[in-house]
Design an enzyme around this catalytic site. Structure first.
Site, PDB file in Angstrom:
ATOM      1  N   LYS A 155      63.803 -17.859 144.171  1.00 36.51           N
ATOM      2  CA  LYS A 155      64.512 -16.862 143.366  1.00 36.51           C
ATOM      3  C   LYS A 155      63.922 -16.810 141.966  1.00 36.51           C
ATOM      4  CE  LYS A 155      68.083 -16.790 140.682  1.00 36.51           C
ATOM      5  NZ  LYS A 155      67.655 -15.725 139.765  1.00 36.51           N
ATOM      6  N   GLU A 230      64.130 -29.460 136.138  1.00 40.59           N
ATOM      7  CA  GLU A 230      63.278 -29.376 134.937  1.00 40.59           C
ATOM      8  C   GLU A 230      64.067 -28.568 133.927  1.00 40.59           C
ATOM      9  OE1 GLU A 230      60.598 -31.011 134.635  1.00 40.59           O
ATOM     10  OE2 GLU A 230      59.664 -31.216 136.591  1.00 40.59           O
ATOM     11  N   CYS A 264      59.598 -24.988 127.352  1.00 43.29           N
ATOM     12  CA  CYS A 264      60.414 -26.200 127.378  1.00 43.29           C
ATOM     13  C   CYS A 264      59.696 -27.363 126.703  1.00 43.29           C
ATOM     14  CB  CYS A 264      60.774 -26.539 128.814  1.00 43.29           C
ATOM     15  SG  CYS A 264      59.353 -26.522 129.884  1.00 43.29           S
ATOM     16  N   GLU A 356      68.145 -26.868 121.309  1.00 46.14           N
ATOM     17  CA  GLU A 356      66.946 -26.157 121.736  1.00 46.14           C
ATOM     18  C   GLU A 356      67.063 -24.695 121.298  1.00 46.14           C
ATOM     19  OE1 GLU A 356      66.339 -25.336 125.978  1.00 46.14           O
ATOM     20  OE2 GLU A 356      64.289 -26.056 125.706  1.00 46.14           O
TER      21      GLU A 356
HETATM   22  P1  NAD Z   1      69.011 -20.448 133.113  1.00 46.27           P
HETATM   23  O1  NAD Z   1      69.480 -21.817 133.417  1.00 46.27           O
HETATM   24  O2  NAD Z   1      69.973 -19.468 132.613  1.00 46.27           O
HETATM   25  O3  NAD Z   1      68.379 -19.759 134.412  1.00 46.27           O
HETATM   26  C1  NAD Z   1      67.366 -20.372 135.172  1.00 46.27           C
HETATM   27  C2  NAD Z   1      67.428 -19.848 136.586  1.00 46.27           C
HETATM   28  O4  NAD Z   1      68.644 -20.294 137.195  1.00 46.27           O
HETATM   29  C3  NAD Z   1      67.433 -18.328 136.705  1.00 46.27           C
HETATM   30  O5  NAD Z   1      66.681 -17.929 137.840  1.00 46.27           O
HETATM   31  C4  NAD Z   1      68.899 -18.022 136.905  1.00 46.27           C
HETATM   32  O6  NAD Z   1      69.114 -16.807 137.594  1.00 46.27           O
HETATM   33  C5  NAD Z   1      69.336 -19.190 137.761  1.00 46.27           C
HETATM   34  N1  NAD Z   1      70.780 -19.478 137.712  1.00 46.27           N
HETATM   35  C6  NAD Z   1      71.671 -19.105 136.763  1.00 46.27           C
HETATM   36  N2  NAD Z   1      72.907 -19.521 137.101  1.00 46.27           N
HETATM   37  C7  NAD Z   1      72.795 -20.184 138.269  1.00 46.27           C
HETATM   38  C8  NAD Z   1      73.715 -20.856 139.117  1.00 46.27           C
HETATM   39  N3  NAD Z   1      74.993 -20.936 138.807  1.00 46.27           N
HETATM   40  N4  NAD Z   1      73.243 -21.445 140.231  1.00 46.27           N
HETATM   41  C9  NAD Z   1      71.939 -21.398 140.543  1.00 46.27           C
HETATM   42  N5  NAD Z   1      71.013 -20.758 139.792  1.00 46.27           N
HETATM   43  C10 NAD Z   1      71.437 -20.162 138.668  1.00 46.27           C
HETATM   44  O7  NAD Z   1      67.777 -20.665 132.145  1.00 46.27           O
HETATM   45  P2  NAD Z   1      66.845 -19.561 131.487  1.00 46.27           P
HETATM   46  O8  NAD Z   1      67.570 -19.049 130.289  1.00 46.27           O
HETATM   47  O9  NAD Z   1      66.331 -18.608 132.489  1.00 46.27           O
HETATM   48  O10 NAD Z   1      65.577 -20.439 131.077  1.00 46.27           O
HETATM   49  C11 NAD Z   1      65.470 -21.079 129.862  1.00 46.27           C
HETATM   50  C12 NAD Z   1      65.705 -22.574 130.003  1.00 46.27           C
HETATM   51  O11 NAD Z   1      64.812 -23.165 130.946  1.00 46.27           O
HETATM   52  C13 NAD Z   1      65.465 -23.346 128.729  1.00 46.27           C
HETATM   53  O12 NAD Z   1      66.540 -24.193 128.467  1.00 46.27           O
HETATM   54  C14 NAD Z   1      64.216 -24.146 128.990  1.00 46.27           C
HETATM   55  O13 NAD Z   1      64.093 -25.311 128.252  1.00 46.27           O
HETATM   56  C15 NAD Z   1      64.297 -24.396 130.438  1.00 46.27           C
HETATM   57  N6  NAD Z   1      62.980 -24.666 131.017  1.00 46.27           N
HETATM   58  C16 NAD Z   1      62.646 -25.946 131.388  1.00 46.27           C
HETATM   59  C17 NAD Z   1      61.405 -26.226 131.921  1.00 46.27           C
HETATM   60  C18 NAD Z   1      61.026 -27.623 132.323  1.00 46.27           C
HETATM   61  O14 NAD Z   1      60.067 -27.751 133.053  1.00 46.27           O
HETATM   62  N7  NAD Z   1      61.732 -28.635 131.920  1.00 46.27           N
HETATM   63  C19 NAD Z   1      60.497 -25.206 132.097  1.00 46.27           C
HETATM   64  C20 NAD Z   1      60.845 -23.930 131.731  1.00 46.27           C
HETATM   65  C21 NAD Z   1      62.102 -23.677 131.200  1.00 46.27           C
END
Ligand code: NAD
Length: 452
Positions: A155, A230, A264, A356
């Site tokens: 997804k 992650e 991240c 963050e």
């Molecule tokens: P998010 O958590 O809002 O969304 C991430 C993904 O999860 C999206 O595809 C979203 O649709 C899905 N999602 C949302 N609610 C969900 C649920 N209840 N159940 C399952 N899936 C769900 O994060 P974002 O705003 O898209 O991304 C930014 C964040 O990602 C930042 O905090 C960043 O640090 C983190 N990030 C971490 C890494 C790493 O490798 N550690 C890499 C990239 C981004």
């Protein structure tokens, strides 16, 4: 389908495409088809699975420009970054194409028989991708998962589905059997949650916010489902006075403003030894001013916009009560722009020092000695990456070992190579991706004893 999502170009706020959102019933049907495809895919001979993954890599390679162009428009990434990201998918596929023939077990000496171990694939793996690096994060999950004999449902984030959808098509073009890789654009609360709750999904790889990651982990606990997380970061760039200060100051903006800070691994806290603090800031100012913040459609752009109006407003909210030292430039217009901004922080309790930002804002703070630097770096719930700048090799290693984070670099801010392990300490994550051991994380180790 349950509705459509209008994808915007974040540099101009103009529509790029309408993408249908997958509904719950369709998600269930896709997971079931993926489960049916698993039986045949796990049985494909190792050499043949390797050949298919190499072919997939070659097809991605032939479409790097097309995929990069999609990401420039959909995510506002620069051309240089977008080409690297598409190339990273190709490289992950090539690297893990070497895995099927190398997934060896062990023979362990025992009394009265022979003992063997096997790495068995799990079944259907669900991969949930965020919007900040749509291509690499998809590739880091799908390549080792497929190599180990699993099928994948993936997804993408609602805001950035374009490249994942295209990669799903390219997999079929390369000859991967139907339903071995299925891309399901849609909502996290629908498709993502179903990966967590559907019993046929045997592992979830989640990359995203710490908040949602905790929910995913709690949901997976219901079925003792395997999970890799992650999550967020607040990584420190530690600069000692004996470092090559001009080099450290020239590199520091790229360590945090790359991808407009939506990384991240962004080194969003800079700790500078007090005796070098003023000199470092003086050297960093022209480097920030020189950063080319332009529409990413322009090949010269080094930093593009933020992903959405919401993200821009969130980032600007951090600046309301922050002490801005200096900032760079950003275009005007309707896009979601924030200029790269350097703030000074006097108190580790400040929001800008703890939370963050996920945008082009970096906080700088002085420290007194090595122990103080390590204590300040570790004073966070996160632990993803970090940098140490010094000419003293002993100190570089001591500090790199002492910082509680998964990915450290010395005199550098490079964190990610597909052939080295990547992941976080503390609330930055659970488990590791990439590196030589990634395929094992998509298997169960089985022990078989044969009585003689
Ligand atoms: P998010 O958590 O809002 O969304 C991430 C993904 O999860 C999206 O595809 C979203 O649709 C899905 N999602 C949302 N609610 C969900 C649920 N209840 N159940 C399952 N899936 C769900 O994060 P974002 O705003 O898209 O991304 C930014 C964040 O990602 C930042 O905090 C960043 O640090 C983190 N990030 C971490 C890494 C790493 O490798 N550690 C890499 C990239 C981004």
């Amino acid at each position: 389908m349950s509705g459509v999502h209008t994808v915007l170009n974040p540099a101009t706020a103009t529509p790029v495409a309408e993408v249908p959102a997958t509904g719950l019933d369709e998600t269930d049907a896709a997971i079931e088809r993926s489960h049916e495809a698993f039986a045949a895919w796990r049985g494909v001979a190792p050499g043949e699975r390797a050949t298919l993954l190499r072919r997939f890599a070659d097809v991605v390679d032939a479409h790097v420009e097309e995929l990069a162009g999609l990401e420039v428009r959909n995510a506002g990434h620069t051309w240089a970054n977008s080409r690297w990201e598409a190339g990273n998918v190709r490289d992950c596929l090539h690297y893990y194409a070497g895995a099927p023939e190398r997934l060896s077990g062990r023979q362990i000496p025992v009394a009265g028989g022979t003992d063997l171990t096997f790495h068995e694939p799990l079944g259907v793996v669900g991969i949930i991708v965020p919007w900040n690096f749509p291509m690499p994060i998809a590739g880091w999950g799908l390549a080792p998962a497929l190599a180990a004999g699993n099928t994948v449902v993936l997804k993408p984030a609602e805001l950035t589905p374009m490249t994942a959808i295209r990669i799903g098509e390219l997999a079929l073009e390369a000859g991967l059997p139907e339903h071995v890789l299925t891309v399901l654009p849609g909502k996290g609360s629908v498709v993502g949650e179903r990966f967590v709750t559907h019993p046929l999904v045997r592992k979830v790889c989640f990359t995203g916010s710490t908040e949602v990651g905790k929910r995913v982990m709690a949901g997976c606990a219901e079925q003792v489902k395997r999970v890799t997380l992650e999550l967020g970061g607040k990584s420190a760039n530690i600069v000692f006075a004996d470092a090559d200060l001009p080099a450290a100051a020239a590199a520091a903006p790229y360590a945090v403003f790359d991808n407009a800070g939506q990384d991240c691994c962004a080194r969003s806290r800079i700790l500078v030894e007090r005796s070098a603090y003023d000199e470092f800031l003086g050297l960093m100012e022209p480097a920030v001013a020189a950063l080319r913040v332009l529409d990413p459609a322009d090949e010269a752009s080094e930093m593009g916009p933020l992903i959405s109006a919401g993200q821009r407003d969130r980032v600007l909210g951090f600046l309301d009560d922050a002490e801005v030292a200096f900032s760079g430039s950003a275009p005007g217009g309707d896009g979601f722009w924030v200029a790269p901004t350097v703030v000074t922080s006097a108190d580790p309790a400040e929001r800008i020092w703890r939370e963050e930002v996920f945008g082009p804002v970096v906080a700088v703070m002085p420290f007194d000695d090595e122990a103080d630097a390590v204590a300040r770096a570790n004073d966070t719930e996160y632990g993803l990456s970090g940098s140490v700048y010094t000419r003293d090799l002993g100190r570089a290693l001591r500090v790199a070992r002492a910082v509680e984070a998964g990915n450290l670099s010395v005199n550098s801010h490079a964190s990610v190579r597909y052939w080295t392990p990547f992941g976080g300490y503390k609330q930055s994550g659970l488990g590791r991706e990439l590196g030589p051991d990634a395929p094992q994380a998509f298997t169960e180790e089985k022990n078989v004893f044969i009585a003689h």
